[in-house]
Motif scaffolding. Sequence first.
Motif, mmCIF file in Angstrom:
data_model
loop_
_atom_site.group_PDB
_atom_site.id
_atom_site.type_symbol
_atom_site.label_atom_id
_atom_site.label_comp_id
_atom_site.label_asym_id
_atom_site.label_seq_id
_atom_site.Cartn_x
_atom_site.Cartn_y
_atom_site.Cartn_z
ATOM 1 N N GLU A 42 0.843 -1.216 -0.038
ATOM 2 C CA GLU A 42 -0.050 -0.091 0.002
ATOM 3 C C GLU A 42 0.715 1.395 -0.031
ATOM 4 O O GLU A 42 0.623 2.137 -0.631
ATOM 5 N N LEU A 43 1.890 1.292 0.761
ATOM 6 C CA LEU A 43 2.886 2.406 0.864
ATOM 7 C C LEU A 43 3.577 2.494 -0.372
ATOM 8 O O LEU A 43 3.567 4.000 -1.128
ATOM 9 N N THR A 99 1.122 4.159 -2.845
ATOM 10 C CA THR A 99 0.903 5.301 -2.512
ATOM 11 C C THR A 99 1.857 6.253 -2.832
ATOM 12 O O THR A 99 1.644 7.349 -3.777
ATOM 13 N N VAL A 125 1.485 6.918 -6.644
ATOM 14 C CA VAL A 125 0.351 7.905 -6.886
ATOM 15 C C VAL A 125 1.064 9.276 -6.565
ATOM 16 O O VAL A 125 0.530 10.304 -7.372
ATOM 17 N N LEU A 126 1.787 9.606 -5.607
ATOM 18 C CA LEU A 126 2.422 10.829 -5.521
ATOM 19 C C LEU A 126 3.456 11.147 -6.270
ATOM 20 O O LEU A 126 3.444 12.431 -7.156
ATOM 21 N N LEU A 159 1.360 12.476 -9.470
ATOM 22 C CA LEU A 159 0.935 13.722 -9.280
ATOM 23 C C LEU A 159 2.072 14.777 -9.234
ATOM 24 O O LEU A 159 1.802 15.980 -9.885
ATOM 25 N N SER A 196 7.359 21.352 -13.503
ATOM 26 C CA SER A 196 7.808 22.297 -14.671
ATOM 27 C C SER A 196 9.164 22.112 -15.337
ATOM 28 O O SER A 196 9.164 22.581 -16.268
ATOM 29 N N GLY A 244 -6.539 14.828 -10.276
ATOM 30 C CA GLY A 244 -7.390 14.437 -9.232
ATOM 31 C C GLY A 244 -8.618 13.882 -9.766
ATOM 32 O O GLY A 244 -8.929 12.700 -9.192
ATOM 33 N N LEU A 248 -7.808 10.173 -10.819
ATOM 34 C CA LEU A 248 -7.514 9.365 -9.553
ATOM 35 C C LEU A 248 -8.894 8.924 -8.814
ATOM 36 O O LEU A 248 -8.959 7.777 -8.751
ATOM 37 N N GLY A 249 -9.830 9.773 -8.938
ATOM 38 C CA GLY A 249 -11.051 9.560 -8.205
ATOM 39 C C GLY A 249 -11.790 8.473 -9.455
ATOM 40 O O GLY A 249 -12.095 7.486 -9.013
ATOM 41 N N VAL A 291 -10.136 5.167 -8.799
ATOM 42 C CA VAL A 291 -10.651 4.588 -7.817
ATOM 43 C C VAL A 291 -11.893 4.009 -8.067
ATOM 44 O O VAL A 291 -12.216 2.599 -7.708
ATOM 45 N N SER A 310 -8.580 -3.737 -4.642
ATOM 46 C CA SER A 310 -8.733 -2.474 -5.610
ATOM 47 C C SER A 310 -8.123 -1.288 -5.561
ATOM 48 O O SER A 310 -7.875 -0.482 -6.537
ATOM 49 N N TRP A 311 -7.270 -1.186 -4.599
ATOM 50 C CA TRP A 311 -6.252 -0.083 -4.620
ATOM 51 C C TRP A 311 -5.289 -0.282 -5.353
ATOM 52 O O TRP A 311 -4.747 0.649 -6.448
#
Lengths: 306, 662, 212
Positions: C4-5, C8, C11-12, C15, C21, C99, C102-103, C106, C121-122
Motif C-alpha cells: 500500500e505504501l 501510494t 500515486v504521489l 501527481l 515544471s 485529481g 485518480l477519482g 478508484v 482494488s487500490w
Amino acid sequence: MNTTISMQSLINFFLAVVFAPLLIGLINRTKAWFAGRRGQPLFQLYYDLAKLARKGAVYSRTTGWLFRAGPAVGLAAAIVAAALVPFGGAPGLIRFDGDLVLFAYCFGLMRFLTVLGALDTGSSFEGMGASREVTFSALAEPAMFLALAALVRRTESLSLSGIYAGIDVEVWRTSPALLLLVIGTLVVVLLAENSRIPVDDPNTHLELTMIHEVMVLDHGGPDFGFILYGGAVKLWAMSALISGLIVPGHFGPWCGTLSGVLCMFVLAMVVGIIESVMARLRLLRVPQLLVGGAALSAVALMITLS
Amino acid sequence: MLGILTGIIILLASGFLALLIRGRRLWASYVGAGGVVAAAVLGVVSSARILSSGGVESLRLAWALPLGELHVSVDALSAVFLLAVFGMSGLSAVYGIEYLAPYGGRKPLGVSWFFFNLLAASMVMVLVARDAVLFLIAWETMSLASFFLVAFENERAEVREAAWTYLVATHLGTAFLLVMFALLGRAAGCFDFDRFGELKLLSGNMGSVLFILALVGFGTKAGFMPVHVWLPEAHPAAPSHVSALMSGVMIKTGIYGLVRVLTWAERPVWWWGYLMVAIGLTSGVFGVLFALAQHDLKRLLAYHSVENIGIIGTGIGVGLIGMSFDLPALVVLGFSGAFLHVINHAIFKGLLFLAAGAVLHETGTRNIERLGGLIKSMPWTGLAFFVGAAAICGLPPLNGFVSELLIYLGAFNGAKSMAALVAAPMLAVVVGLALIGGLAAACFAKAFGIVFQGEPRSEQAAHAHECVGLMRVPMLFLAIGCALIGLFGPWVVSVLAPAVECVSGLPLSSVAGQLATSMRPLTLVAGCGVVLIMLGAGFALVRWRLLRHRSVSTAVTWDCGYVRPTARMQYTASSFAQPLTALFSPVLRTARKAVAIDDVFPGHSELETHTPDVAGEFLFRPIFSGVGALFSRLLWLQQGRLQVYILYVAIALVTLLVWKTR
Amino acid sequence: MSVELILTVVVLTNLRLLGASRLGACIRTVGLQGLLLGLLPLATGGRLTTLHVVVLAVGSMVLKGFVFPRLLFWALREAHVTREVEPFIGYTGSLLIGGFMLGGAVWLGDRLVIGGTTDLSWVVAVAMFSILTGLFLIVARKRAIHQVLGFLVMENGIYIFGIGAIPGIPLLVELGLLLDIFVAVFVMGIAVYHINREFDHMETDKLDVLRG
C-alpha cells in the motif's frame, strides 16, 4: 478509571498552557544550532511575555475598540481550541462529536480578529500581510479538514478525542500510508498556519516580506503578549494533532503524557530543522504547497474509499 | 392560523391605506410600516405557537375561480419560514421609515409602501397556500411586487436594467413552475397540495422530471448557480430595506418551494441528492469567489446570498442522500442544518444589508474603495456589521457556526460510512464547506476592514454620521439575534424537529431521537461559546488591570518612517482580494484595464478591474442574444398600426374557434 | 514496506509528474517510480518471491531506475533544449485533471474486482491511474521527451497490474514488454536526437510542417 482519565486531561491541558512557549524556544534553539550560534535562551519567550506584561502601551490613533479587544479574544479562542485536543492517549478536556469543526473555527476566529486588527491601523504593510494571511489560510483550512476527514473515515469517530483514541499500533501496521499522508498534510498546515518557513519567516526584517509579523506591528504591551502567547498555544494545539498520530499513547496515563510531551519537543526540533534547511518559498508558490498538502490527504482518502 | 390570516389582511389594508395618503411626507411611511409591524408581531406569535405545538392548522374556503380552491394551512415547515418572513418584514419596515425619508419630497412613498406590504403579504400567502393555483397567484404577486420595489429609483438607467433582468429571470423560473404544477395537476386530477402528498407524485421517472422542473423554477428564485444572475443586479438596485427583505427572506421562498415539493416524494432517487450537493457547493464556492471580486458593497452581499443559499442547498442535499440511502442521521442533521441556516441567513444577511444601507444612506456611495474609518463616525452600524460579518463567516460563538456545524456533522457522519457512494459526496461537502468558510472570512475581512476600519478614503466617508435611532434599532435586534441563536443553539434546533419530520417522512420520535444525539455537541458548543466569551472578558480585564497605572499613549500608525502618509495610500479592497482573485482567475475572468507605468518618473496611471458574472456573461448573454436574433426575424409583424394589430387578434380568435370546433 | 505504501508513493510521483515544471525533475521522478516498482514484487511477501521474479525485479529496477533516466538525460543534453516542460494544459489544470483521473481510477478499481478479492482494488486503482497519467502526459505535453516519459509511466501502470493483480502473468510477456519499452526508449532517443538535428527543435506540434 474515569476520574484518572479526566485528571490526565486536566494535566495535559495545563501542560499545553504552560509549555507552549517552550516550543518556540526549542525551534529557535534548533535554528541557532544549525546556524552555528548559541542562540537565545530556551525560555526566551517566557522572559518576553513577562517583560510585555510589565509594559505600558502605545496605540495608533487610527485604531478603535476592535484593535484592543482582538488579542484578548484571540487568546481565549486559542485556549478553547487547546482544551479540545486529545494528548498522550487521554481525551481532550472537552470532547463531543464535531469538536474538530470547533477546533478549526476557533483558529478561524483568532485569525479573523488578527486580520481586522491589522486593517484597523490603516497601514498598507499590515493590509498586505492581512491579505496574504487570509489567502493562505483559506487554502490551509480545506487541507486540514481533508486530513481530519481521512482520520474520521479510518477510525469511524466524529470527535478528536475519539479519533485519537482509535489510532494505535494496529492502525500503523495496517495502513501506514494513510497515516503518513495525513501527517504530511498536517505538517504543511502546521507550518503555514503558524507562520513558519517555507511559508512565512518569523525572523524577517522587511515589512514587505512578512505575513504574520507585519499584522501585529502596531500592537504593544500586554496586547502583544497575548498575541505571542496565543500563537504559542496555537502551535502547541496543532502540533498535538501530529504527535497524537506519531505516538499513539496506549502506554498508560503517565507514560502517555510523558511520551507525548517528548514527541512535541522532537516535533519542535523538526520544525526548527525544516526552517534551517529550507528557504522561504516565493509567495506565488505557497498556494501550490498548500494544495499539494491537501492532495496528500486526498490520496489518503482515496485509499480509504477504494 | 387566524393570527396569520389577520396579519395578511392588516398588511393589505395598511398597504392600500398608505397608497391613498398623498402629500404629507411621512404619513404614508408610518401607516405602511405600522401595518407591517402589527402584522409581524401577530404573525411571529402565532407561527411560533404552531411551531412549538407541532400541530397543523388549515382552512378551506370555496372561491369563484374555475380552478382550485382557497386552501391555506400552516404546518411546522411553513411556520419556520413564516417566522423569518414576519420577523424580517417588521424589522426592515421600521428601518425603511427613515431610509426612505430623504426621498419623501421627490417620490410617492405611498406606492413604495403599498408594494412593500403587498410583498410581505404575498410571501406569507406563498408559505400558507396549499393549492397550486393559489400558490402560483401568490408567487406571481410576490414577483411583481418585488419588481416594483427594485425599480424604486427608476430614473436611473442601471436600476431599470436591473429590474428588467429580475423580471425576466423570475418569469422564466415561474414558467418551469407552471409546467410542473400542470403535470402534477394532471396526474392528481386536482391542484390540492395534500392530494399531491397522499399520491406521492414525485416517484419514478416522472418524479425526476418534476424534481428538475422544481429545481430550476424554485432555484431561480432562490439564486442557485447558474440561475442566480438576477441577484447581483437586483439587490444593489433596490432600496436597502427591500434588499434586506428580498435577500433575507424572499429568496428563501424558493428553498421553501423546493422542500415542499420534496415532501411529495416517496423516496428520493440517489442522484437528486448528488445534484443538490453539486449545485449547493458550486453556488457556495462560486458565490463567495465572485463576492471577493466585487467593489460594490451591496453587490458583494448579494453574491454572499448566493453562497449561503448554496450552503442551505448543500444541507438539503445531505438530507436527500440520507433519505435515499436510509441514513436517518444524515437526514436529520442535513435538513435541520439547512432550516436553521435559513433562519440564520435571514438574520445576518438582513443585518448586513441594513448596515450597508446605513452606510449608503450616510455617505452616498456603495463603492468600498471610497469608504473607510466609518466605525468611528458610525459606531453602532459598525458594531452591527461586525457581528453580522462574524456570523456569516460561521465563526463561533455566533449563530452561523451552529447551522454549519449541523451540516458538517451530517457530512462527517456520511463520510465515515463504508459505502463509497455515500462517502464521496460527503467528503466533497466537508472540503467545500471548509473552503467556503475560509473564503468567506477573507471576503468579510475585506468588507468590514476596508469599509469600517482604517482612515476615510474620501470626503463623503470622512463626513459620515451615525444613522438615527429608527434605523439603529432593527440592526441591534438582529445582532442580538445572531448572538442568542449562537448561545441557545440546542433549544432552537429542538424546536425545528417537527419541520424536519415534515420533509423527511421519518416519525417525529425518530427525528427527536436523532436530534437528541446531536444535542450534546450543540450544548457543548454553546458552553464553549460561553467559556470563550468569559475567557476573552477575563483577558480583557487582565489587560485593563495591567494598563491601569501605566502610560497608555497614542501615536501614528507605524509607517516605516515615511513622513507624509495619506489615506489614499491605505491598502484597498481590490489589492486585499488580489491574491485570491488571481489564484482563481480562470473562474473569475476579471477584466483588467491599466495604464502601465513605464517612465522613470511615473506620471498619471490607473487600474480598473471589473468582474462580470460568469453565468450571465458566458451562458445567458449568448442564449438571449440568440433568441433575440431569432425573434428579430419576426419584426415585420410589428407594423405600428392599430388596425393591423386588431386584425391579428381577429385572426387568432378565428383560428382558435376553427381549431376547437374541428 | 507494505504494498500500500509503495503504491501510494507511486500515486504521489504521478501527481508530481503532472505538476512539475522542469524536464529534469520529470525524468528523475520517472526513475524513482521505476525503482519503487522494482521493489513492489519483493514487498508482496512470499507469494511472488521466486527467483525469476527477483531477477526480473532487479533487472527492471536497473533499467527503469538508472539506464532510462541516463539515456533521457543524455538526449536532453544532446538536444540542447530548454529545461521547461511547456505544457499544452497548465500545471494547475493538469493537477486538477489528475485529481479527477485518480477519482475515476478508484471508482474503476472498485468495479474491476479481479480475482474476487476486494483488497486489490487500490492496486487496480493505482494501475489505472498510472496508465491514465501516462496517456495524459503524452497528449498534453509538447516535448518529445515527454512522450517517452508518458509511455514509461503507462508501462509502469501495466506492470503494476501484472505484479499486483494477476499473479500468474507469464514471464515471457513481461520480458517482451520490457524489451518493447527498451526499444521504444532507444528509438525515441535517436528520433529525438534526429528531429533536433533536422529542425533545430523537438516539439512534436511542429511536426505538422511535414504534411503535404
